[in-house]
Design a protein around this motif. Structure first.
Motif, PDB file in Angstrom:
ATOM      1  N   MET A 287       0.822  -1.184   0.000  1.00  0.00           N
ATOM      2  CA  MET A 287       0.000   0.000   0.000  1.00  0.00           C
ATOM      3  C   MET A 287       0.852   1.227   0.000  1.00  0.00           C
ATOM      4  N   THR A 288       1.874   1.134   0.707  1.00  0.00           N
ATOM      5  CA  THR A 288       2.658   2.322   0.842  1.00  0.00           C
ATOM      6  C   THR A 288       3.271   2.700  -0.477  1.00  0.00           C
TER       7      THR A 288
ATOM      8  N   GLU B  62      -5.041   0.238  -3.944  1.00  0.00           N
ATOM      9  CA  GLU B  62      -5.426  -0.492  -2.734  1.00  0.00           C
ATOM     10  C   GLU B  62      -6.391   0.363  -1.937  1.00  0.00           C
TER      11      GLU B  62
ATOM     12  N   HIS C 106      -0.627   3.313  -7.951  1.00  0.00           N
ATOM     13  CA  HIS C 106       0.763   3.766  -7.886  1.00  0.00           C
ATOM     14  C   HIS C 106       1.668   2.610  -8.289  1.00  0.00           C
TER      15      HIS C 106
ATOM     16  N   GLN D 199       1.540  -4.517   6.067  1.00  0.00           N
ATOM     17  CA  GLN D 199       2.135  -4.674   4.744  1.00  0.00           C
ATOM     18  C   GLN D 199       3.641  -4.783   4.880  1.00  0.00           C
TER      19      GLN D 199
ATOM     20  N   HIS E 236      -0.538  -0.796  -8.801  1.00  0.00           N
ATOM     21  CA  HIS E 236      -1.748  -1.303  -8.157  1.00  0.00           C
ATOM     22  C   HIS E 236      -2.438  -0.188  -7.389  1.00  0.00           C
TER      23      HIS E 236
ATOM     24  N   HIS F  39       5.186   0.055  -8.466  1.00  0.00           N
ATOM     25  CA  HIS F  39       6.252  -0.567  -7.656  1.00  0.00           C
ATOM     26  C   HIS F  39       7.185  -1.307  -8.599  1.00  0.00           C
TER      27      HIS F  39
HETATM   28 FE   FE2 Z   1       1.538  -0.136  -2.979  1.00  0.00          FE
END
Ligand code: FE2
Length: 281
Positions: free
Chosen positions: A1-2, A131, A85, A145, A129, A87
């Motif tokens: 998520m971050t 979330e 966002h 997470q 992704h 990753h």
């Molecule tokens: Fe994320």
């Protein structure tokens, strides 16, 4: 998520069992340090408790684990807490303790993960992704997470996604502890880096000793309560992380009221980390 951080590919997972043999348990791991976590704002301004990265629990001490966030958010059901966002370069395990979470990504995966279940993303060469809280009844969403680094040789692999339901996660008794094997022997969750990830609950005054293979390093993070951890019985309280010493099993004695913690340990990559927001190259 971050958004500031890193995923999975089938195949290379772990085989560690939570309970050690009598011989393995003769050596107790030390705790090399205990550090506090802190609250940061992520996604659309959502406060999360950040355990890693940590100034004290440096990456070289917890390699292959890059990041751990604990989130407690009020469900809005709109799934918009963490807008889409990107990753790249690592794996992500998102574990829901309570509530549920929606997921959508650039590889065509979409779904909801419910309490007790998890999702694993291997970002590999790159993906995006979104979330957010799931579509269940309103109420708190609570979870963790974890970002696990990929070996440099695997940073360019294809992205992938896996959802694991609560029913698929093995649960074992080890001493007085109830251990949910999120990653490890018997769990369908597959990570590229050999590792284990346990959700451990120990009643008031209960004792356990959790086997951790030699060569694995990592940490315990206390979610609720407090306990005495490691060879010296270091007190670790909710919101604190205890970094594991090099060898042996991890003994834990719960304090009054019991303790719930996660144990994360894996084979370190021992490679330089080039961290740039949501990318770890
Ligand atoms: Fe994320």
């Amino acid at each position: 998520m971050t958004r500031t951080q890193p995923p999975f590919a089938p195949g290379a997972s772990t085989s560690a069992a939570p309970g050690g043999t009598a011989a393995e348990s003769q050596t107790a791991r030390s705790i090399v340090l205990v550090a506090d976590s802190h609250v940061v704002l992520e996604g659309a301004g959502v406060p999360v408790r950040r355990i890693l990265p940590s100034r004290e629990a440096r990456y070289d001490l917890v390699d292959p684990f890059l990041l751990l966030d604990e989130f407690r958010i009020e469900s809005s059901g709109d799934g918009a807490s963490f807008p889409p966002h990107p990753h790249r370069g690592f794996e992500i395990v998102t574990y829901f303790i309570a509530g549920s979470g929606k997921h959508v990504d650039s590889e065509g995966n979409a779904g909801v993960v419910y309490a007790g279940g998890l999702q694993r993303i291997t970002a590999g060469r790159g993906m995006w992704h979104g979330e957010g809280s799931g579509d269940g009844p309103s109420g708190p969403v609570h979870g963790l997470q974890l970002w696990i680094n990929l070996a440099r040789a695997e940073k360019g692999i294809a992205p992938s996604y896996q959802a694991v339901t609560a029913e698929q996660i093995p649960e074992r008794k080890v001493g007085d502890a109830t251990v949910r094997v999120l990653v490890g022997e018997g769990s369908p969750t597959q990570l590229r880096t050999p590792s284990l990830y346990y959700d451990v609950q120990l009643p008031s005054g209960g004792q356990t000793a959790l086997d951790v293979p030699d060569g694995y390093q990592g940490f315990a993070y206390v979610i609720d309560g407090e306990g005495a951890f490691g060879a010296g019985g270091r007190t670790v309280r909710a919101g604190q992380v205890a970094v594991l010493g090099p060898t042996g099993s991890l003994p834990v004695v719960a304090g009054n009221g019991g303790v719930r913690f996660v144990l994360c340990a894996g084979v370190p990559h021992r490679e330089p980390v080039r961290w740039n927001g949501p990318y770890v190259d």
